[in-house]
Design an enzyme around this catalytic site. Structure first.
Site, PDB file in Angstrom:
ATOM      1  N   HIS A 308       0.852  -1.180   0.000  1.00 27.22           N
ATOM      2  CA  HIS A 308       0.000   0.000   0.000  1.00 27.22           C
ATOM      3  C   HIS A 308       0.889   1.231   0.000  1.00 27.22           C
ATOM      4  O   HIS A 308       1.951   1.228   0.632  1.00 27.22           O
ATOM      5  CB  HIS A 308      -0.905   0.010   1.247  1.00 27.22           C
ATOM      6  CG  HIS A 308      -2.059   0.928   1.109  1.00 27.22           C
ATOM      7  ND1 HIS A 308      -1.956   2.266   1.385  1.00 27.22           N
ATOM      8  CD2 HIS A 308      -3.327   0.716   0.688  1.00 27.22           C
ATOM      9  CE1 HIS A 308      -3.127   2.835   1.158  1.00 27.22           C
ATOM     10  NE2 HIS A 308      -3.970   1.905   0.731  1.00 27.22           N
ATOM     11  N   ASP A 366      -7.958  -5.368   0.203  1.00 28.00           N
ATOM     12  CA  ASP A 366      -8.457  -6.221  -0.883  1.00 28.00           C
ATOM     13  C   ASP A 366      -8.059  -7.684  -0.736  1.00 28.00           C
ATOM     14  O   ASP A 366      -8.537  -8.527  -1.489  1.00 28.00           O
ATOM     15  CB  ASP A 366      -7.939  -5.701  -2.228  1.00 28.00           C
ATOM     16  CG  ASP A 366      -8.588  -4.394  -2.583  1.00 28.00           C
ATOM     17  OD1 ASP A 366      -9.777  -4.247  -2.292  1.00 28.00           O
ATOM     18  OD2 ASP A 366      -7.900  -3.512  -3.126  1.00 28.00           O
TER      19      ASP A 366
HETATM   20  N1  ACO Z   1       4.228  -7.614  -4.704  1.00 34.37           N
HETATM   21  C1  ACO Z   1       5.572  -7.595  -4.872  1.00 34.37           C
HETATM   22  N2  ACO Z   1       6.332  -6.488  -4.750  1.00 34.37           N
HETATM   23  C2  ACO Z   1       5.698  -5.338  -4.458  1.00 34.37           C
HETATM   24  C3  ACO Z   1       4.310  -5.275  -4.261  1.00 34.37           C
HETATM   25  C4  ACO Z   1       3.565  -6.467  -4.399  1.00 34.37           C
HETATM   26  N3  ACO Z   1       2.232  -6.472  -4.230  1.00 34.37           N
HETATM   27  N4  ACO Z   1       3.937  -3.997  -3.978  1.00 34.37           N
HETATM   28  C5  ACO Z   1       5.064  -3.279  -3.996  1.00 34.37           C
HETATM   29  N5  ACO Z   1       6.139  -4.081  -4.268  1.00 34.37           N
HETATM   30  C6  ACO Z   1       7.552  -3.675  -4.325  1.00 34.37           C
HETATM   31  C7  ACO Z   1       7.846  -2.929  -5.612  1.00 34.37           C
HETATM   32  O1  ACO Z   1       8.305  -3.799  -6.619  1.00 34.37           O
HETATM   33  C8  ACO Z   1       8.903  -1.946  -5.163  1.00 34.37           C
HETATM   34  O2  ACO Z   1      10.129  -2.636  -5.114  1.00 34.37           O
HETATM   35  P1  ACO Z   1      11.512  -1.844  -5.408  1.00 34.37           P
HETATM   36  O3  ACO Z   1      11.603  -0.785  -4.339  1.00 34.37           O
HETATM   37  O4  ACO Z   1      12.557  -2.900  -5.301  1.00 34.37           O
HETATM   38  O5  ACO Z   1      11.382  -1.259  -6.789  1.00 34.37           O
HETATM   39  C9  ACO Z   1       8.497  -1.601  -3.730  1.00 34.37           C
HETATM   40  O6  ACO Z   1       7.740  -2.730  -3.262  1.00 34.37           O
HETATM   41  C10 ACO Z   1       7.632  -0.351  -3.619  1.00 34.37           C
HETATM   42  O7  ACO Z   1       6.543  -0.481  -4.519  1.00 34.37           O
HETATM   43  P2  ACO Z   1       5.894   0.741  -5.307  1.00 34.37           P
HETATM   44  O8  ACO Z   1       5.105   0.226  -6.475  1.00 34.37           O
HETATM   45  O9  ACO Z   1       6.941   1.776  -5.608  1.00 34.37           O
HETATM   46  O10 ACO Z   1       4.940   1.320  -4.215  1.00 34.37           O
HETATM   47  P3  ACO Z   1       3.669   2.194  -4.468  1.00 34.37           P
HETATM   48  O11 ACO Z   1       3.396   2.885  -3.189  1.00 34.37           O
HETATM   49  O12 ACO Z   1       3.817   3.027  -5.687  1.00 34.37           O
HETATM   50  O13 ACO Z   1       2.537   1.098  -4.787  1.00 34.37           O
HETATM   51  C11 ACO Z   1       0.713  -0.361  -4.665  1.00 34.37           C
HETATM   52  C12 ACO Z   1       1.534   0.718  -3.937  1.00 34.37           C
HETATM   53  C13 ACO Z   1       0.271   0.151  -6.044  1.00 34.37           C
HETATM   54  C14 ACO Z   1      -0.561  -0.634  -3.859  1.00 34.37           C
HETATM   55  C15 ACO Z   1       1.558  -1.652  -4.802  1.00 34.37           C
HETATM   56  O14 ACO Z   1       1.915  -2.120  -3.525  1.00 34.37           O
HETATM   57  C16 ACO Z   1       0.851  -2.748  -5.599  1.00 34.37           C
HETATM   58  O15 ACO Z   1       0.902  -2.746  -6.828  1.00 34.37           O
HETATM   59  N6  ACO Z   1       0.160  -3.690  -4.875  1.00 34.37           N
HETATM   60  C17 ACO Z   1      -0.602  -4.728  -5.554  1.00 34.37           C
HETATM   61  C18 ACO Z   1      -1.936  -4.169  -5.993  1.00 34.37           C
HETATM   62  C19 ACO Z   1      -2.883  -3.909  -4.841  1.00 34.37           C
HETATM   63  O16 ACO Z   1      -3.074  -4.742  -3.968  1.00 34.37           O
HETATM   64  N7  ACO Z   1      -3.528  -2.731  -4.865  1.00 34.37           N
HETATM   65  C20 ACO Z   1      -4.526  -2.361  -3.869  1.00 34.37           C
HETATM   66  C21 ACO Z   1      -4.085  -1.172  -3.103  1.00 34.37           C
HETATM   67  S1  ACO Z   1      -5.215  -0.822  -1.804  1.00 34.37           S
HETATM   68  C22 ACO Z   1      -6.519  -0.116  -2.553  1.00 34.37           C
HETATM   69  O17 ACO Z   1      -6.472   0.515  -3.561  1.00 34.37           O
HETATM   70  C23 ACO Z   1      -7.774  -0.326  -1.890  1.00 34.37           C
END
Ligand code: ACO
Length: 431
Positions: A308, A366
């Site tokens: 998140h 979720d």
């Molecule tokens: N699985 C594996 N790795 C992940 C995940 C994941 N679900 N989420 C983040 N990471 C990693 C990224 O690869 C990144 O790694 P790095 O630093 O080595 O490049 C690091 O964690 C940070 O991730 P970002 O994408 O930069 O974080 P951001 O804050 O932009 O993204 C997000 C947050 C979009 C929710 C992300 O965690 C994700 O895509 N999760 C899966 C989708 C999801 O569950 N979305 C629901 C969100 S809650 C809602 O909307 C109700």
């Protein structure tokens, strides 16, 4: 916003600029850069708004490190346990928990706005039957501005109030009808003797051919899902609603924009994506393969329902949702649900893996919601529409707050331009 006597000093090209610093009632201080471009001729750069407060608000507070979510100061776990969705709607819209009479009046108002203009049925019939219910919702909610002209004048507080009530009241009907249309069944009209969640379940699952009794256990679980999704401060879809409305657009058009944004798998679409992922994993023994894929930089796969932008600890909504999943499956007599087993084992294995703990990736709201919704009988395509209907009160509350704010101005970010500079047009035969 009260004037602050704290400042931050920024040095650019050897020259110092004093910037006001505002202290919130909770959360980190905020450096006010509104005059920075005028004074120093520079922009700030923050794609994805990771360090930018886009507005001031008194509605919802999240402490991502603690895993805390407060609506008007009240913790989400208390609201989920002791309150119910329409009371939380009142709280979000008006700032205080209602007294009994005020709640009754509010509930009656919402109940009496649940029907849709009859002509809207023709609008539905224009969609292909196999359209995703979110596609239908984006269109139908946008089309509300063509049906409810008497609540589109945003300068009129009364019209704003009516638009808010209409959006909250009609969204269950809109979502249920999107589902009915999608499945080829007749539309079911709302009933005033049912509560908000029961009405929605009945509009989704009853058919004219037989009586439908709402299961109070499912109705309570549905209400809790609505409550847990009601608002989440300046998330992507709420920011979309605020940005769209900053131009003065009508509330129905703005909420349609919010629904469009919510649809994406990084936001509200994650509950559908998460259930599909749990299905694909299929059994506990395949979890390590998927964890390895999520960790692999060359693989675009991510664990859906994990991570998140704000929570760097357990999402408090996920904790309530996990309990709810156990309760609902138990009460429905569903034993050994394979997806719940995979989900629990996946959560455990991921949280034992340094990749996830070091990056502070925890289950979000979720992760478990899809399991509950599926047990209730909803297809995955309805998960995000249910999120949209729950979040409508958040969008509307934030929209109302913004319109009433004298500081409100059109949202117009700037950019770090990296393209070509001025060059002369070249005739086609010379390229
Ligand atoms: N699985 C594996 N790795 C992940 C995940 C994941 N679900 N989420 C983040 N990471 C990693 C990224 O690869 C990144 O790694 P790095 O630093 O080595 O490049 C690091 O964690 C940070 O991730 P970002 O994408 O930069 O974080 P951001 O804050 O932009 O993204 C997000 C947050 C979009 C929710 C992300 O965690 C994700 O895509 N999760 C899966 C989708 C999801 O569950 N979305 C629901 C969100 S809650 C809602 O909307 C109700």
């Amino acid at each position: 916003m009260t004037e602050s006597n704290k400042t931050a000093t920024l040095t650019i090209h050897g020259k110092e600029y004093e910037l006001p610093v505002h202290s919130p009632t909770a959360g980190p201080d905020v450096v006010d850069i509104r005059k920075l471009y005028g004074q120093a001729g520079v922009f700030t750069y923050d794609p994805g708004f990771t360090s930018t407060a886009s507005c001031d608000s008194t509605i919802t507070y999240i402490d991502g490190d603690k895993g805390e979510l407060l609506h008007r100061g009240y913790p989400i776990d208390q609201l989920a346990a002791k309150s119910h969705f329409l009371e939380v709607c009142y709280l979000l819209l008006y700032g205080e928990l209602p007294e009994a009479k005020a709640l009754e009046t509010f509930e009656t108002t919402i109940t009496r706005h649940t029907m849709l203009h009859e002509q809207m049925q023709y609008f539905y019939r224009g969609f292909r039957r196999d359209a995703h219910p979110m596609a239908i919702m984006v269109g139908v909610v946008g089309a509300m501005s063509a049906f409810y002209h008497d609540s589109t004048d945003i300068a009129d507080p009364h019209q704003r109030e009516v638009a808010s009530h209409r959006l909250i009241a009609k969204m269950p009907t809109i979502a249920a009808w999107a589902y009915k249309y999608h499945t080829g069944q007749p539309f079911v009209y709302p009933r005033n003797d049912l509560d908000y969640a029961s009405n929605f379940l009945r509009m989704c699952f009853s058919v004219p051919a037989e009586e439908y009794e709402v299961n109070p256990i499912l109705s309570r679980a549905m209400d809790r899902i609505f409550t847990l999704h009601a608002d989440h401060e300046q998330n992507a879809s709420t920011s979309t609603v605020r940005l769209a409305s900053s131009s003065g657009a009508n509330p129905f058009a703005c909420v349609a924009a919010g629904i469009a944004c919510l649809w994406g798998p990084a936001h509200g679409g994650a509950n559908q994506a998460c259930l599909e992922m749990l299905e694909e994993i299929g059994s506990v023994d395949r979890i390590p393969e998927y964890i390895n894929r999520a960790k692999d930089k060359d693989d675009p796969f991510r664990l859906m329902g994990f991570g998140h932008r704000v929570y760097k600890n357990f999402d408090p909504r996920a904790t309530v949702m996990k309990q709810s999943a156990d309760e609902v499956l138990d009460l429905l007599g569903i034993e050994n649900n394979p997806k719940l087993q995979v989900a629990k084992a996946l959560e455990k294995q991921a949280l034992e893996d340094p990749y996830f703990t070091e990056k502070k990736l925890f289950p979000n709201v979720d992760f478990y919601s899809g399991i509950i919704l599926e047990a209730m009988g909803f297809p995955t395509s309805m998960f995000t529409p249910i999120f949209a209907l729950s979040r409508t009160v958040g969008w509307v509350s934030q929209w109302k707050e913004m319109i009433a704010d004298p500081q409100n101005k059109i949202g117009r970010p700037r950019q770090l331009y990296l393209g070509e500079t001025n060059r002369d047009y070249v005739d086609i035969e010379k390229r």
